[in-house]
Design a protein around this motif. Structure first.
Motif, PDB file in Angstrom:
ATOM      1  N   ASN A   9       0.796  -0.858   0.221  1.00 45.92           N
ATOM      2  CA  ASN A   9       0.066  -0.369   0.284  1.00 45.92           C
ATOM      3  C   ASN A   9       0.630   0.916  -0.079  1.00 45.92           C
ATOM      4  O   ASN A   9       0.677   2.415  -0.757  1.00 45.92           O
ATOM      5  N   ALA A  10       1.956   1.315   0.808  1.00 47.66           N
ATOM      6  CA  ALA A  10       2.383   2.577   0.932  1.00 47.66           C
ATOM      7  C   ALA A  10       3.093   2.462  -0.191  1.00 47.66           C
ATOM      8  O   ALA A  10       3.330   4.121  -0.897  1.00 47.66           O
ATOM      9  N   ARG A  11       4.066   1.432  -0.908  1.00 45.08           N
ATOM     10  CA  ARG A  11       4.672   1.338  -2.680  1.00 45.08           C
ATOM     11  C   ARG A  11       4.026   2.829  -3.421  1.00 45.08           C
ATOM     12  O   ARG A  11       4.360   3.545  -3.612  1.00 45.08           O
ATOM     13  N   GLU A  12       2.215   1.638  -3.115  1.00 41.93           N
ATOM     14  CA  GLU A  12       1.839   2.859  -4.492  1.00 41.93           C
ATOM     15  C   GLU A  12       1.363   4.167  -3.997  1.00 41.93           C
ATOM     16  O   GLU A  12       1.036   4.843  -4.655  1.00 41.93           O
ATOM     17  N   LYS A  13       1.279   4.238  -2.663  1.00 44.80           N
ATOM     18  CA  LYS A  13       0.726   5.254  -2.012  1.00 44.80           C
ATOM     19  C   LYS A  13       2.019   6.857  -1.969  1.00 44.80           C
ATOM     20  O   LYS A  13       1.752   8.048  -2.731  1.00 44.80           O
ATOM     21  N   MET A  14       3.229   6.130  -1.898  1.00 39.91           N
ATOM     22  CA  MET A  14       4.799   7.098  -2.238  1.00 39.91           C
ATOM     23  C   MET A  14       4.832   6.608  -3.670  1.00 39.91           C
ATOM     24  O   MET A  14       6.444   7.641  -3.226  1.00 39.91           O
ATOM     25  N   LYS A  15       4.262   6.666  -4.312  1.00 38.27           N
ATOM     26  CA  LYS A  15       5.244   6.952  -5.605  1.00 38.27           C
ATOM     27  C   LYS A  15       5.718   8.494  -6.475  1.00 38.27           C
ATOM     28  O   LYS A  15       5.212   8.912  -6.186  1.00 38.27           O
ATOM     29  N   GLY A  16       6.934   8.625  -6.629  1.00 42.03           N
ATOM     30  CA  GLY A  16       7.966   9.525  -6.991  1.00 42.03           C
ATOM     31  C   GLY A  16       8.472   9.949  -5.640  1.00 42.03           C
ATOM     32  O   GLY A  16       8.853  10.358  -5.781  1.00 42.03           O
ATOM     33  N   TYR A  17       8.093   9.380  -4.457  1.00 47.36           N
ATOM     34  CA  TYR A  17       8.497   9.790  -3.012  1.00 47.36           C
ATOM     35  C   TYR A  17       9.590   8.648  -2.357  1.00 47.36           C
ATOM     36  O   TYR A  17      10.758   9.205  -1.955  1.00 47.36           O
ATOM     37  N   CYS A  18       8.767   8.041  -2.957  1.00 41.30           N
ATOM     38  CA  CYS A  18       9.407   6.470  -1.414  1.00 41.30           C
ATOM     39  C   CYS A  18       9.147   5.127  -2.662  1.00 41.30           C
ATOM     40  O   CYS A  18       8.453   4.945  -2.928  1.00 41.30           O
ATOM     41  N   ARG A  19      10.563   4.171  -2.979  1.00 39.87           N
ATOM     42  CA  ARG A  19      10.356   3.668  -3.550  1.00 39.87           C
ATOM     43  C   ARG A  19       9.643   2.516  -2.858  1.00 39.87           C
ATOM     44  O   ARG A  19       9.454   1.223  -2.821  1.00 39.87           O
ATOM     45  N   VAL A  20       9.889   2.461  -1.467  1.00 43.61           N
ATOM     46  CA  VAL A  20       9.280   1.570  -0.220  1.00 43.61           C
ATOM     47  C   VAL A  20      10.931   0.262  -0.520  1.00 43.61           C
ATOM     48  O   VAL A  20       9.913  -0.412  -0.795  1.00 43.61           O
ATOM     49  N   CYS A  21      12.466   0.403  -0.307  1.00 40.33           N
ATOM     50  CA  CYS A  21      12.714  -0.336  -0.750  1.00 40.33           C
ATOM     51  C   CYS A  21      13.145  -1.613  -0.488  1.00 40.33           C
ATOM     52  O   CYS A  21      12.681  -1.630   1.236  1.00 40.33           O
ATOM     53  N   PRO A  22      13.297  -2.955  -0.198  1.00 42.59           N
ATOM     54  CA  PRO A  22      13.339  -3.989  -0.100  1.00 42.59           C
ATOM     55  C   PRO A  22      14.233  -3.662   0.814  1.00 42.59           C
ATOM     56  O   PRO A  22      14.398  -3.381   2.402  1.00 42.59           O
ATOM     57  N   GLU A  23      15.045  -2.947   0.996  1.00 45.98           N
ATOM     58  CA  GLU A  23      16.210  -2.691   1.978  1.00 45.98           C
ATOM     59  C   GLU A  23      16.706  -1.189   2.402  1.00 45.98           C
ATOM     60  O   GLU A  23      16.722   0.000   0.926  1.00 45.98           O
ATOM     61  N   CYS A  24      15.466  -0.213   2.797  1.00 41.52           N
ATOM     62  CA  CYS A  24      15.963   1.079   3.260  1.00 41.52           C
ATOM     63  C   CYS A  24      16.997   1.827   2.779  1.00 41.52           C
ATOM     64  O   CYS A  24      17.400   1.669   4.231  1.00 41.52           O
ATOM     65  N   ASN A  25      18.329   1.355   2.897  1.00 43.54           N
ATOM     66  CA  ASN A  25      19.139   2.000   2.784  1.00 43.54           C
ATOM     67  C   ASN A  25      20.472   3.434   2.066  1.00 43.54           C
ATOM     68  O   ASN A  25      21.073   3.704   2.748  1.00 43.54           O
ATOM     69  N   GLY A  26      19.280   4.144   1.739  1.00 42.26           N
ATOM     70  CA  GLY A  26      19.672   5.285   1.446  1.00 42.26           C
ATOM     71  C   GLY A  26      20.319   5.942  -0.307  1.00 42.26           C
ATOM     72  O   GLY A  26      20.567   6.322  -0.775  1.00 42.26           O
ATOM     73  N   ILE A  27      20.308   4.593  -0.799  1.00 44.11           N
ATOM     74  CA  ILE A  27      20.342   4.447  -1.782  1.00 44.11           C
ATOM     75  C   ILE A  27      20.022   4.923  -3.276  1.00 44.11           C
ATOM     76  O   ILE A  27      20.610   6.122  -4.207  1.00 44.11           O
ATOM     77  N   ALA A  28      18.884   4.088  -3.231  1.00 46.78           N
ATOM     78  CA  ALA A  28      17.801   4.752  -4.514  1.00 46.78           C
ATOM     79  C   ALA A  28      18.056   6.132  -4.300  1.00 46.78           C
ATOM     80  O   ALA A  28      17.355   7.030  -5.356  1.00 46.78           O
ATOM     81  N   CYS A  29      17.900   6.168  -3.198  1.00 45.12           N
ATOM     82  CA  CYS A  29      16.925   7.499  -2.504  1.00 45.12           C
ATOM     83  C   CYS A  29      17.956   9.204  -2.668  1.00 45.12           C
ATOM     84  O   CYS A  29      17.819  10.026  -2.021  1.00 45.12           O
ATOM     85  N   ALA A  30      19.310   8.829  -2.843  1.00 47.16           N
ATOM     86  CA  ALA A  30      20.226   9.324  -2.611  1.00 47.16           C
ATOM     87  C   ALA A  30      19.831  10.664  -2.818  1.00 47.16           C
ATOM     88  O   ALA A  30      19.512  11.007  -4.484  1.00 47.16           O
ATOM     89  N   GLY A  31      19.773  12.259  -2.619  1.00 48.79           N
ATOM     90  CA  GLY A  31      20.020  13.238  -2.829  1.00 48.79           C
ATOM     91  C   GLY A  31      18.603  13.564  -3.022  1.00 48.79           C
ATOM     92  O   GLY A  31      18.389  14.822  -3.354  1.00 48.79           O
ATOM     93  N   GLU A  32      17.561  12.719  -2.701  1.00 47.34           N
ATOM     94  CA  GLU A  32      16.705  13.396  -2.923  1.00 47.34           C
ATOM     95  C   GLU A  32      15.622  14.265  -1.604  1.00 47.34           C
ATOM     96  O   GLU A  32      14.759  14.060  -0.895  1.00 47.34           O
ATOM     97  N   VAL A  33      16.234  15.237  -1.139  1.00 44.65           N
ATOM     98  CA  VAL A  33      15.459  15.865  -0.446  1.00 44.65           C
ATOM     99  C   VAL A  33      15.216  17.280  -0.978  1.00 44.65           C
ATOM    100  O   VAL A  33      15.907  18.392  -1.140  1.00 44.65           O
ATOM    101  N   PRO A  34      13.280  17.612  -1.157  1.00 44.51           N
ATOM    102  CA  PRO A  34      12.586  16.926  -0.189  1.00 44.51           C
ATOM    103  C   PRO A  34      12.477  15.704  -0.708  1.00 44.51           C
ATOM    104  O   PRO A  34      12.500  15.794  -2.085  1.00 44.51           O
ATOM    105  N   GLY A  35      12.107  14.714  -0.004  1.00 41.39           N
ATOM    106  CA  GLY A  35      11.467  13.767  -0.418  1.00 41.39           C
ATOM    107  C   GLY A  35      12.305  12.297   1.031  1.00 41.39           C
ATOM    108  O   GLY A  35      11.886  13.129   2.165  1.00 41.39           O
ATOM    109  N   MET A  36      12.348  11.121   0.738  1.00 41.86           N
ATOM    110  CA  MET A  36      13.062  10.538   1.971  1.00 41.86           C
ATOM    111  C   MET A  36      14.439  10.571   1.877  1.00 41.86           C
ATOM    112  O   MET A  36      14.683   9.041   2.548  1.00 41.86           O
ATOM    113  N   GLY A  37      15.132  10.617   1.029  1.00 44.98           N
ATOM    114  CA  GLY A  37      16.155  10.415   0.612  1.00 44.98           C
ATOM    115  C   GLY A  37      17.370  10.856   1.796  1.00 44.98           C
ATOM    116  O   GLY A  37      17.110  11.576   2.928  1.00 44.98           O
TER     117      GLY A  37
END
Length: 339
Positions: A9-37
């Motif tokens: 559900n979260a992956r769908e609702k946060m599309k474009g802001y958070c990928r809800v990765c299997p491991e939340c480690n900051g790699i996919a969202c690096a530099g995305e501030v504002p956002g979740m990175g």
């Protein structure tokens, strides 16, 4: 509610802001501030996660710790776990806006309470969001803690007075928000604090005072000196300064100096009950949880938050059983090794 459903559900609702990765480690969202990175290269966010990975638990099964007690007392309030929901604001610009600020705050406050713990609320350049947090704490009879940005002291004290009206458990300032340029651009300047300014803030209220964003022994000792009741060892989730050390790296040094003199909370890269155990073994009294709680709120509202936190508590209890820890105070550096 199942975690798999919450994450989907979260992956769908946060599309474009958070990928809800299997491991939340900051790699996919690096530099995305504002956002979740994380800020810049995302190195600070990544360091939080990587430093925790270096900590390994020592397995022990010949003992009598069959029913561990995971409870923790914070400012006279007994919690079922040493896990607190972190102060996070900006549902619209950081998380995608599928939940309004009010919906997000209510979900976290209610879900945390249902799980047997409490939540903190935050502050942004939009003053209405602090008020939304205060109203959320009021709804749960003051069982929450508002955290204020490091504005001019007079402005902070105004916000403390608003907090005092709802009688929260404590109040605090995330002093690591000192470099948030966006605050200044929106007419809400923030900045570093002198020791005298910190003393003024602590003395301005009878509520227990928390300084969030401590990353050195020296500043932890200053917090003790000025009369704070708790610190949060935190680099703001890696969102304010690139290439800082991970929280798990600096925590043991800080605990060696101020453990027992002040409550030590730790915040950064904690994704499971195992990670909670590691932070406690490194010297924290309790931890703050950020991104997983956001996913819980977006994936299942208050029930999602409750499920995420309860799952972490159960993982912590399992780790306590398998390391021979009868209660939270039994978790110490003898239960881990650092590679």
């Amino acid at each position: 509610m199942e975690l798999k459903e919450i994450y989907s559900n979260a992956r769908e609702k946060m599309k474009g802001y958070c990928r809800v990765c299997p491991e939340c480690n900051g790699i996919a969202c690096a530099g995305e501030v504002p956002g979740m990175g994380g800020a810049g290269t995302g190195a600070s966010f990544k360091s939080n996660v990587e430093e925790l990975k270096k900590v390994k638990l020592v397995l022990r099964t010949i003992h009598n710790c069959k029913n561990p007690d995971s409870s923790f007392e914070l400012f006279g309030e007994k919690l079922d776990m040493p896990i607190i929901s972190a102060p996070i604001t900006g549902s619209s610009f950081n998380m995608g806006g599928a939940l309004s600020e009010k919906e997000y705050v209510d979900a976290v406050m209610e879900g945390s309470l249902e799980a047997g713990t409490v939540a903190m609320t935050g502050d942004t350049a939009d003053p209405s969001m602090y008020i939304t947090g205060i109203e959320g704490i009021k709804k749960v009879n003051g069982k929450g803690i508002p955290i204020i940005k490091p504005r001019e002291n007079s402005k902070i004290i105004e916000k403390i007075r608003l907090a005092e009206e709802i009688n929260p458990m404590a109040v605090g300032v995330d002093i690591d928000g000192a470099g948030l340029v966006t605050m200044a651009l929106k007419g809400q300047p923030v900045g570093p604090k002198t020791v005298d300014e910190l003393k003024e803030l602590v003395k301005s209220t009878k509520l227990p005072f928390i300084f969030k964003g401590i990353m050195t022994v020296e500043e932890a000792e200053i917090a003790v000196e000025v009369g704070a009741k708790a610190i949060v060892v935190s680099n703001h989730g890696g969102r304010i300064l690139d290439h800082t050390q991970g929280v798990a790296k600096v925590l043991p040094q800080i605990a060696d100096k101020v453990k027992g003199k002040i409550t030590i909370l730790a915040d950064g890269g904690i994704r499971s009950g195992i990670d909670v155990f590691k932070m406690l073994a490194l010297g924290a009294d309790a931890v703050l949880i950020g991104r997983p709680v956001i996913i819980g709120a977006y994936g299942g509202y208050s029930k999602g938050v409750e499920t995420v936190l309860t799952n972490m508590k159960n993982e912590l209890i399992k780790a306590m059983i398998l390391t021979g820890c009868k209660d939270i105070s039994s978790i110490d550096k003898t239960k881990i090794v650092i590679e």
